[in-house]
Design an enzyme around this catalytic site. Structure first.
Site, mmCIF file in Angstrom:
data_model
loop_
_atom_site.group_PDB
_atom_site.id
_atom_site.type_symbol
_atom_site.label_atom_id
_atom_site.label_comp_id
_atom_site.label_asym_id
_atom_site.label_seq_id
_atom_site.Cartn_x
_atom_site.Cartn_y
_atom_site.Cartn_z
ATOM 1 N N HIS A 13 0.860 -1.191 0.000
ATOM 2 C CA HIS A 13 0.000 0.000 0.000
ATOM 3 C C HIS A 13 0.892 1.235 0.000
ATOM 4 O O HIS A 13 1.463 1.607 1.027
ATOM 5 C CB HIS A 13 -0.902 0.023 1.248
ATOM 6 C CG HIS A 13 -1.893 1.146 1.241
ATOM 7 N ND1 HIS A 13 -3.241 0.932 1.228
ATOM 8 C CD2 HIS A 13 -1.736 2.489 1.230
ATOM 9 C CE1 HIS A 13 -3.882 2.092 1.225
ATOM 10 N NE2 HIS A 13 -2.966 3.059 1.226
ATOM 11 N N HIS A 15 1.610 5.359 -1.680
ATOM 12 C CA HIS A 15 1.230 6.554 -2.432
ATOM 13 C C HIS A 15 2.490 7.143 -3.073
ATOM 14 O O HIS A 15 3.423 7.529 -2.370
ATOM 15 C CB HIS A 15 0.582 7.587 -1.517
ATOM 16 C CG HIS A 15 -0.718 7.142 -0.934
ATOM 17 N ND1 HIS A 15 -1.920 7.315 -1.581
ATOM 18 C CD2 HIS A 15 -0.988 6.505 0.236
ATOM 19 C CE1 HIS A 15 -2.893 6.806 -0.835
ATOM 20 N NE2 HIS A 15 -2.355 6.303 0.267
ATOM 21 N N LYS A 109 -9.186 -0.105 -5.799
ATOM 22 C CA LYS A 109 -9.174 0.504 -4.471
ATOM 23 C C LYS A 109 -10.462 1.287 -4.252
ATOM 24 O O LYS A 109 -10.814 2.176 -5.031
ATOM 25 C CB LYS A 109 -7.965 1.437 -4.329
ATOM 26 C CG LYS A 109 -7.914 2.229 -3.023
ATOM 27 C CD LYS A 109 -7.721 1.315 -1.815
ATOM 28 C CE LYS A 109 -7.734 2.114 -0.505
ATOM 29 N NZ LYS A 109 -6.577 2.995 -0.358
ATOM 30 N N HIS A 148 -10.343 1.332 1.953
ATOM 31 C CA HIS A 148 -10.081 2.256 3.055
ATOM 32 C C HIS A 148 -11.324 2.208 3.940
ATOM 33 O O HIS A 148 -12.340 2.818 3.615
ATOM 34 C CB HIS A 148 -9.833 3.669 2.531
ATOM 35 C CG HIS A 148 -9.510 4.658 3.611
ATOM 36 N ND1 HIS A 148 -8.338 5.390 3.634
ATOM 37 C CD2 HIS A 148 -10.200 5.045 4.725
ATOM 38 C CE1 HIS A 148 -8.320 6.176 4.697
ATOM 39 N NE2 HIS A 148 -9.446 5.988 5.369
ATOM 40 N N HIS A 182 -4.539 -0.688 5.768
ATOM 41 C CA HIS A 182 -3.951 0.056 6.889
ATOM 42 C C HIS A 182 -4.840 0.002 8.147
ATOM 43 O O HIS A 182 -5.283 1.028 8.665
ATOM 44 C CB HIS A 182 -3.646 1.509 6.501
ATOM 45 C CG HIS A 182 -4.706 2.217 5.715
ATOM 46 N ND1 HIS A 182 -6.027 2.285 6.095
ATOM 47 C CD2 HIS A 182 -4.620 2.907 4.549
ATOM 48 C CE1 HIS A 182 -6.703 2.975 5.227
ATOM 49 N NE2 HIS A 182 -5.869 3.374 4.264
ATOM 50 N N ASP A 254 1.479 2.601 3.547
ATOM 51 C CA ASP A 254 0.621 3.782 3.416
ATOM 52 C C ASP A 254 1.475 5.044 3.497
ATOM 53 O O ASP A 254 1.048 6.091 3.988
ATOM 54 C CB ASP A 254 -0.482 3.812 4.480
ATOM 55 C CG ASP A 254 -1.561 4.856 4.180
ATOM 56 O OD1 ASP A 254 -1.687 5.249 3.009
ATOM 57 O OD2 ASP A 254 -2.266 5.279 5.121
#
Length: 349
Positions: A13, A15, A109, A148, A182, A254
């Site tokens: 995970h 970004h 996602k 999420h 997460h 994350d």
């Protein structure tokens, strides 16, 4: 000097953002990880085949590894190679579209609308009738659903309140691989063994901090994230499954970079930047608890088993040599900025 070797570390995970930020942070993950699941919440979000392909090309461009003409692969050594596992931003997709894009994506996602950074176009109502065609197509095509998991309730209760939605989805779509992303609560840990198709990622920072570390004294904006860090008993529950390398749990950083001026500001952006220090800090943590032998499963083997993937070979050797974390990487302040971690990366092969 104690050393420890990790094979094919995976960040499930991550970004990477876009533009200048992508150019800053992508090489930092590529240095120590074989691959990562790349989040699609750009502006605008990644929702088409063209979006996926273009974003992947920009990632490789940021790494300095352009496409070859011969085989759509990238000419790198094993030590340099990094595979971005691409995701789509969840919408109600037609099966025909998902069949077309299947070979370009790793997963889809799902964000509840407005719950975190760049999620305004997410799901506003978990209406099974509306979602069923997309989720049934994902089941048939073997596309995992990454979620999420937060409601819009009181901030400390949002993840726990989302457990009923996980149960609804897991029970109605037993062939759908669902990953609770997460996770931050004991409630999510307890959910792991209730449904065979539920899995989870756990971050570094949620293994280390509670809300008290974020706001118990002076506000520490670089530890502020969504989902917010929770209570000590929640952190203990996360530690229990991570340190024992529970087979349904994977590492997902994350890692979420923001420019310093957006973190140290009114309306502080949510996200903790951990990518360049994740392996060092995890070694220190697992060594502290006498669980270094379990780190390989947490950092790679479990993900390989859960997803049926075989990442490109990469060998990362770490030692218990102190490492002082830089104050910034570009314009991004990392977790532990200016502090010393007890472990360092010695070599990457």
């Amino acid at each position: 000097m104690k050393t420890h070797t990790l094979l094919m570390p995976l960040d499930m995970h991550l970004h990477l953002r876009d533009g200048v930020m992508l150019e800053t942070v992508a090489p930092l993950s590529a240095y120590s990880f074989s691959g990562a699941v790349v989040m699609p919440n750009l502006v605008p979000p990644v929702t088409s085949k063209e979006d996926v392909q273009s974003y992947k090309e920009r990632i490789f461009s940021a790494l300095g590894t352009p496409l070859t003409d011969e085989d759509d692969m990238f000419e790198t050594t094993n030590a340099d190679y990094f595979e971005p596992l691409m995701t789509l931003f969840y919408q109600h997709y037609e099966r025909e579209f998902l069949e077309e894009v299947r070979d370009d994506i790793f997963a889809i996602k799902l964000y509840p609308a407005g719950i975190t950074t760049n999620s305004e176009g997410g799901v506003s109502r978990f209406d099974l009738d509306a979602m069923r065609p997309t989720l049934e197509a994902m089941c048939a095509l073997g596309i995992p659903l990454l979620i999420h998991g937060e409601t819009d309730g009181f901030v400390m209760d949002r993840e726990a309140e989302f457990m009923s939605i996980y149960e609804m989805l897991a029970s109605n779509f037993p062939d759908l691989k669902i990953v609770m992303e997460h996770i931050t609560t004991k409630a999510a840990v307890d959910m792991l063994d209730k449904y065979p198709n539920l899995y989870a990622t756990v971050t570094l920072h949620h293994l280390l901090i509670t809300l008290d570390d974020v706001a118990g004294g002076l506000m520490r904006p670089h530890l502020f994230c969504k989902p917010i860090a929770k209570r000590p008993e929640d952190r203990e529950a996360l530690l229990s499954v991570a340190l024992e390398a529970h087979p349904k749990v994977m590492f997902g950083s994350d890692s979420a970079p923001h420019p310093q001026h957006k973190k140290e500001a009114c309306g502080c952006a949510a996200g903790v930047f951990t990518a360049p220090i994740a392996l060092q800090a995890l070694c220190e943590l697992f060594d502290h608890y006498g669980k270094l032998d379990n780190l390989q499963a947490f950092i790679s083997d479990n993900a390989q088993s859960i997803y049926g993937i075989c990442p490109e070979f990469k060998e990362v050797t770490l030692s218990d040599t102190p490492f002082t974390v830089p104050a910034k990487y570009g314009d991004v302040v990392p977790m532990f900025a200016g502090e010393t971690i007890g472990w360092s990366i010695e070599d990457v092969l």
